[in-house]
Enzyme design. Structure first.
Site, short mmCIF file in Angstrom:
data_model
loop_
_atom_site.label_atom_id
_atom_site.label_comp_id
_atom_site.label_asym_id
_atom_site.label_seq_id
_atom_site.Cartn_x
_atom_site.Cartn_y
_atom_site.Cartn_z
N TYR A 36 0.68 -1.18 0.35
CA TYR A 36 -0.10 0.25 0.10
C TYR A 36 1.25 1.40 0.63
O TYR A 36 0.09 2.30 -0.49
CB TYR A 36 -0.80 -0.15 1.41
CG TYR A 36 -2.11 -1.14 1.03
CD1 TYR A 36 -2.00 -1.68 0.65
CD2 TYR A 36 -3.13 -1.73 2.48
CE1 TYR A 36 -2.87 -3.00 0.57
CE2 TYR A 36 -3.47 -1.97 2.64
CZ TYR A 36 -3.90 -2.98 1.68
OH TYR A 36 -4.63 -4.14 2.00
N HIS A 109 0.70 -12.06 2.45
CA HIS A 109 -0.41 -10.52 1.56
C HIS A 109 -0.92 -11.49 0.78
O HIS A 109 -1.75 -11.85 0.07
CB HIS A 109 0.68 -9.51 0.99
CG HIS A 109 -0.45 -8.74 0.75
ND1 HIS A 109 -0.23 -7.53 0.71
CD2 HIS A 109 -1.71 -9.17 0.56
CE1 HIS A 109 -1.55 -7.26 1.03
NE2 HIS A 109 -2.43 -7.44 0.24
#
Length: 269
Positions: A36, A109
């Site tokens: 991000y 992730h």
């Protein structure tokens, strides 16, 4: 892990004030990821919230006497951070950007790229032993991936984060979580705003005099053991999402939304 029904998803948030405001309103679960590119933003917001430096209109500031231990800070290692020798350096970088001594919840992730369960997961476990990480989670896993992780770790993951909203979810993943006793963290519970277009969601919202977004969050958190992490940046949306946890849907309302036939995965492989 014990996680609150609604936390803050931060993908796309680039202003620390949004994070600090969330803490002031009562959020206690912050979720970010290395990919991000905003861990430092989240860290600045966390520091401001802990210092009581957030303004929340006429609301009572929930950060009074707030302690770092009260907030679950989660981040995720991207697919190029998952080789055994890359895990610890990446986690240390994330902790530094977040401004924390330890990451409360560190996820794989996606089980892709450099991910090798026999190498990656023990490397994560070593960071728990070293105190840099408190809990190891996984994200975007399928049943086979989850079972292999349990075999390697010798225990279930601390949490499994997966896409879950009225237009897309996998009941088998919830069944697996119930069987093994870990929470499911629902990301994108508002389906990128598309819940406003789902007739079943709109009808339930009209019946309760609320918004489709609130209904989508309530629907997700009604599914034990699901908690939700909707993204919001404005104080109004932060308030609304947090309040949605108090909305109680009937079994028939949940079933009506379950019956939505359209399937729309926002983040496929």
């Amino acid at each position: 892990m014990e996680l609150p029904p609604v936390g803050l998803g931060t993908m796309g948030i680039d202003d620390p004030e949004s994070v600090a405001t969330a803490l002031a309103l009562g959020y206690r679960h912050l979720d970010t990821a290395r990919i991000y590119d905003n861990e430092a933003v989240v860290g600045e917001g966390l520091a401001a919230g802990l210092a009581g430096d957030a303004g929340v209109g006429d609301a009572v500031d929930a950060t009074e006497n707030l302690d770092r231990a009260d907030v679950t800070v989660a981040t995720k290692l991207w697919i190029d951070d998952l080789a055994a020798d890359a895990v610890a350096p990446a986690a240390r970088e994330s902790a530094e950007r977040l401004g924390v001594d330890a990451i409360d919840l560190l996820y794989v992730h996606r089980p892709r790229g450099d991910y090798d369960p026999e190498a990656t997961l023990p490397a994560l476990d070593r960071m728990v032993d070293d105190g840099l990480v408190r809990n190891v989670g996984v994200s975007n896993f399928e049943i086979d991936d989850l079972d292999r992780a349990i075999d390697v770790l010798g225990r279930p993951p601390a949490a499994h984060q997966t896409e879950l909203h009225p237009l897309f979810y996998k009941p088998t993943l919830l069944d697996h979580a119930r069987k093994h006793g870990y929470p499911v963290v629902a990301y994108s519970p508002l389906a990128g705003g598309r819940v406003r277009e789902v007739d079943a969601v709109v009808e339930v919202a009209d019946a309760h005099g609320t918004t489709p977004e609130a209904v989508a969050i309530a629907w997700a958190t009604a599914k034990d053991p699901v908690v939700a992490i909707p993204k919001a940046s404005s104080e109004a949306h932060l308030r609304a999402n947090l309040a949605a946890a108090d909305l109680e849907l009937t079994e028939s309302e949940v079933a009506a939304i379950d019956g939505v036939e359209r399937e729309e995965e926002l983040f496929p492989e």
